[in-house]
Write a protein that holds these residues in place. Structure first.
Motif, PDB file in Angstrom:
ATOM      1  N   GLU A  69       0.829  -1.209   0.000  1.00 52.04           N
ATOM      2  CA  GLU A  69       0.000   0.000   0.000  1.00 52.04           C
ATOM      3  C   GLU A  69       0.861   1.255   0.000  1.00 52.04           C
ATOM      4  OE1 GLU A  69      -3.127   0.093   2.876  1.00 52.04           O
ATOM      5  OE2 GLU A  69      -3.806  -1.895   2.287  1.00 52.04           O
ATOM      6  N   ALA A  70       1.955   1.182   0.749  1.00 54.93           N
ATOM      7  CA  ALA A  70       2.838   2.346   0.794  1.00 54.93           C
ATOM      8  C   ALA A  70       3.407   2.632  -0.596  1.00 54.93           C
ATOM      9  CB  ALA A  70       3.962   2.117   1.801  1.00 54.93           C
ATOM     10  N   GLU A  71       3.715   1.591  -1.355  1.00 55.27           N
ATOM     11  CA  GLU A  71       4.291   1.775  -2.689  1.00 55.27           C
ATOM     12  C   GLU A  71       3.252   2.222  -3.714  1.00 55.27           C
ATOM     13  OE1 GLU A  71       7.355   1.486  -4.005  1.00 55.27           O
ATOM     14  OE2 GLU A  71       8.468   0.788  -2.265  1.00 55.27           O
ATOM     15  N   GLY A  73      -0.427   2.811  -3.023  1.00 52.38           N
ATOM     16  CA  GLY A  73      -1.664   3.454  -2.610  1.00 52.38           C
ATOM     17  C   GLY A  73      -1.572   4.964  -2.724  1.00 52.38           C
ATOM     18  N   ALA A  74      -2.703   5.620  -2.495  1.00 55.64           N
ATOM     19  CA  ALA A  74      -2.779   7.081  -2.460  1.00 55.64           C
ATOM     20  C   ALA A  74      -2.205   7.715  -3.714  1.00 55.64           C
ATOM     21  CB  ALA A  74      -2.097   7.633  -1.205  1.00 55.64           C
ATOM     22  N   LYS A  75      -2.426   7.062  -4.846  1.00 55.12           N
ATOM     23  CA  LYS A  75      -1.986   7.639  -6.116  1.00 55.12           C
ATOM     24  C   LYS A  75      -3.167   7.699  -7.072  1.00 55.12           C
ATOM     25  CE  LYS A  75       1.842   5.996  -7.985  1.00 55.12           C
ATOM     26  NZ  LYS A  75       3.056   6.797  -8.165  1.00 55.12           N
ATOM     27  N   LEU A  76      -3.132   8.686  -7.932  1.00 56.06           N
ATOM     28  CA  LEU A  76      -4.211   8.885  -8.881  1.00 56.06           C
ATOM     29  C   LEU A  76      -4.116   7.893 -10.036  1.00 56.06           C
ATOM     30  CD1 LEU A  76      -6.496  10.826  -9.050  1.00 56.06           C
ATOM     31  CD2 LEU A  76      -5.059  12.348 -10.398  1.00 56.06           C
ATOM     32  N   ASP A  77      -2.926   7.709 -10.543  1.00 54.63           N
ATOM     33  CA  ASP A  77      -2.726   6.840 -11.705  1.00 54.63           C
ATOM     34  C   ASP A  77      -1.459   6.033 -11.426  1.00 54.63           C
ATOM     35  OD1 ASP A  77      -2.883   5.669 -14.230  1.00 54.63           O
ATOM     36  OD2 ASP A  77      -3.327   7.577 -15.224  1.00 54.63           O
TER      37      ASP A  77
END
Lengths: 392, 407
Positions: A69-71, A73-77
């Motif tokens: 998730e750290a790598e 996650g929290a990304k748009l694309d």
């Protein structure tokens, strides 16, 4: 190691399908002792009918869930895709999900020796000829079939979902093994035909994988717009309008250069100008103002802006005058009216060849799928006849 | 995070979005009244809860309101008669109901709200920004950020436990980053109802409950004769809440295994020998943690502090933690134009909390990820580099950098 799968889909029509595929990749990978999660590209929502959208699944055999998730996650694309699934082959012509994004190549994210998995009835060379040339080789896998379209809140249960999972197992057994796919489908549904669909897709895709070399594909013709810096545009969220211009003839109306939306369509209207009665309905009803009045009273189509909604074909009162045709049958977006003026008979022959006799009538909103009917094409010199109305 | 689980506490695993995980928490908390009004990204919670009710898995009043203001008023009143209530919103919807949010806190009614963080219009944007939830920071609310779907489910249970405690009785805002958490599908362990019942007692408003058998008047006009004393009471409750929060996590760990480590209000990642740390709230932890791992591979002594509880602010615990480092970089996914140092909201809280420390780290600030923009691993590495520079040069203290804006 991280495996990134992106699922390119047509907004609304394939939303539920893409989400289910993404979620099931995670669930099946978990059966194999891997961790994963899945999400959509949030900027795609609220989705418009047919617009190119993306869903993602991330899987790792060795990282912890928290590390994965750290790598990812929290990304748009995503920056790169090991496998890029394309649920409608007409997206190979490019994807423009929103304004200021530009028309991007469908294979933009695929890594060296990664896979494009395209649902299509076309041969590989018929798809690659529209796709951007990459500096490195990758594979094109074809899952034979038609694009599965349903509607908002509707899931068209035509086994595309199961077949894509089987196909993914054919491409990367470490990501999803076919045993895990079948075991999962059986445990979830206890329906043999779903398991069989996955197995058959697995077998057929294994025979339908093609290497695409750096020599294949085209030099991408579309530029990616450069977004302005914070001090370069007006304060107060004020955006200048596109100056309003009009003259008779092709592309005679001013339109937004930074959002053309033409990549939204899977079919385009082909117009028989010789049958046209100049009734104005196509021009009047087009929700995107794609019809340009011509000096001789006809209506040209600007295919760069046409989203292929089919409204013009629906309202046209003349049989065979406006017909929706598979977008992959066309090379470019040139003016059909200019073509017709230059070479009237040649244009009609060309139009009829493109139209063929199959008429595919998508009924996407109800999710009941598309209807295929046989048409009676009107020959050169034929007279306009009233259009038959479905259900009328 | 340590995951030693007593057998039978979790009954199954399901693939859920952050919003669906909250809905599962609502089911397990056996909530009585839900008021709903749609706005992205909160909407998926109301969808998921209505499905749970339709499927017969929860018996509750589900009221679709005509606006956020009514929605928030409905749950406030429901709580006053002793119902466990839930509502939520995002961005401008949350702001539209602000009057109701203030009275819910001053009336000390322990409703749980989900805030799916969303940028405040204008310009229109759906992505995460923290200003919406932060707007209630001075109003007497509990305010807490979660960073995973599992935490989201568990903090619904923790939230009711803390908010309804007799020592507290304050409304609770559970904030989660729009899109990155609300709409991302993860495998979530669903606790058993039996375990939840052992942890979460039924809601009992006691002698304050509005009922025909217990006639009371709530919040009459009082003017200058009473207001100050009422504020003083609420101040006391907000202070007591810190202790109750710690107790609640301890109880949670007893039932569910060692899920959370002290000091609970925040979570430290590889900070033991760190010289420099970043601190932030929500999913920005994801790129920040990856940056920590990568920088540590190169020998940099860096760590990350994920702040969970913003109200009450864990002043003493955070001061004790942060004063160990040479420099602290505060990540704000919000803005506070014209504020001291021209930094974000969290910067001022952190600097103020550190002021009494004899040895203070240099504190720098980063404004980033506004309107849902990605905070990349590279962005996080850059924030660490600037914070490391601050550790070397005192004059950078208080320095604000916008990261990820087109300059």
């Amino acid at each position: 190691m991280i495996k990134r799968v992106e699922i390119n889909y047509r907004g609304i029509f394939q939303k539920t399908l893409a989400k289910r595929i993404g979620g099931d990749i995670v669930m099946i990978a978990a059966r194999m002792g891997q961790v994963g999660f899945s999400n959509g590209r949030y900027s795609d929502a609220p989705e418009r009918n047919g617009i190119p959208c993306k869903y993602f699944a991330f899987v790792s055999p060795d990282l912890s869930e928290e590390e994965l998730e750290a790598e990812c996650g929290a990304k748009l694309d995503i920056d790169e895709a090991n496998i890029s699934v394309v649920l409608d082959d007409t997206m190979v012509k490019g994807v423009e999900p929103w304004a200021w994004h530009g028309v991007r190549p469908i294979n933009e994210k695929v890594v060296p020796y990664g896979y494009m998995l395209i649902v299509s009835r076309r041969r590989p060379e018929e798809l690659v000829r529209f796709m951007a040339r990459k500096p490195y080789p990758y594979y094109l896998a074809i899952l034979e079939g038609d694009a599965s379209f349903a509607g908002l809140w509707v899931y068209r249960d035509d086994l595309t979902h199961e077949r894509v999972l089987g196909a993914l197992a054919a491409l990367d057994p470490q990501l999803l093994s076919i045993e895990a796919v079948k075991g999962y489908l059986w445990d979830k549904t206890h329906e043999e035909h779903r398991v069989e669909a996955a197995q058959k897709a697995y077998e057929s895709v294994r025979q339908n994988i093609h290497e695409v070399t750096p020599l294949q594909g085209i030099d991408w013709p579309y530029e990616i717009p450069k977004l302005p810096k914070w001090h370069e545009f007006s304060e107060g969220v004020v955006v200048k309008a596109v100056p309003r211009e009009f003259h008779l003839g092709p592309k005679g109306q001013s339109r937004n250069q930074l959002f053309k939306r033409g990549t939204t369509k899977s079919q385009r209207p082909v117009v028989r100008f010789d049958l046209c009665t100049k009734c104005t309905l196509c021009w009047l009803e087009c929700p995107d103002q794609c019809f340009d009045p011509t000096p001789d009273g006809y209506y040209d189509v600007d295919y760069e802006y046409c989203v292929g909604c089919g409204k013009c074909a629906e309202v046209c009162p003349v049989q065979e005058c406006i017909v929706m045709v598979d977008e992959l049958a066309f090379e470019d977006n040139r003016s059909p009216w200019e073509h017709w003026k230059r070479d009237p008979e040649g244009y009609i022959r060309w139009a009829e060849e493109k139209k063929g006799s199959h008429r595919v009538l998508p009924n996407v909103v109800t999710g009941t799928g598309q209807r295929v009917v046989e048409a009676e094409p009107v020959p050169v010199g034929g007279k306009p006849k009233p259009a038959a109305r479905a259900g009328a | 995070m340590a995951v030693a689980q007593p057998v039978g506490v979790y009954e199954r695993e399901e693939l859920l979005t952050g919003c669906q995980a909250v809905a599962e928490g609502i089911r397990l908390a056996n909530v009585d009244v839900i008021a709903a009004y749609p706005i992205r990204p909160y909407t998926e919670v109301m969808d998921a809860i209505s499905k749970i009710i339709a499927d017969g898995k929860l018996v509750a009043e589900y009221i679709v309101a005509d606006s956020e203001h009514s929605q928030f008023e409905i749950v406030k009143h429901a709580a006053s008669v002793g119902a466990r209530a839930f509502a939520g919103s995002s961005g401008t919807g949350w702001m539209y109901g602000f009057e109701a949010l203030v009275v819910t806190a001053t009336d000390r009614l322990p409703v749980l709200f989900l805030v799916g963080n969303r940028a405040l219009d204008d310009p229109g944007a759906f992505g995460v920004e923290h200003n919406d939830a932060l707007a209630i920071r001075d109003m007497g609310w509990l305010l807490c950020w979660v960073a995973t779907a599992q935490e989201a489910l568990e903090h619904v249970l923790l939230g009711y436990r803390i908010a309804e405690d007799k020592q507290v009785r304050m409304p609770m805002a559970l904030a989660m980053d729009g899109a990155f958490l609300t709409h991302s599908q993860h495998i979530v362990r669903i606790p058993s109802q039996e375990a939840v019942n052992r942890f979460l007692p039924p809601f009992d408003l006691g002698e304050r409950r509005l009922h025909p058998d217990n006639p009371v008047s709530i919040a009459p006009q009082v003017n200058e004769d009473w207001v100050m004393e009422i504020r003083r009471q609420n101040w006391e409750a907000a202070r007591r809440a810190r202790r109750v929060i710690a107790t609640a996590y301890e109880e949670f760990n007893q039932v569910f295994g060692q899920r959370y480590r002290p000091p609970y209000y925040f979570e430290e990642f590889l900070t033991d020998d760190a010289e420099v740390v970043l601190i932030g709230m929500g999913t920005v932890a994801m790129p920040a943690r990856t940056a920590v791992r990568r920088l540590r591979e190169q020998g940099h002594r860096v760590g990350y502090v994920n702040l969970r509880w913003f109200r009450p602010f864990p002043t003493e615990e955070l001061r004790e933690s942060l004063r160990r480092f040479r420099a602290v970089g505060v990540i704000d996914r919000d803005f506070a134009h014209g504020a001291p140092d021209d930094g974000g909201v969290l910067l001022h809280e952190v600097r103020s909390c550190l002021y009494p420390a004899r040895e203070r780290p240099a504190v720098v600030n980063f404004i980033t990820g506004l309107g849902g923009r990605d905070v990349s691993i590279q962005d996080a590495i850059r924030m660490f580099e600037i914070t490391q520079e601050a550790a070397r040069k005192d004059r950078l203290d208080g320095f604000v950098t916008w990261v990820g804006v087109r300059e």
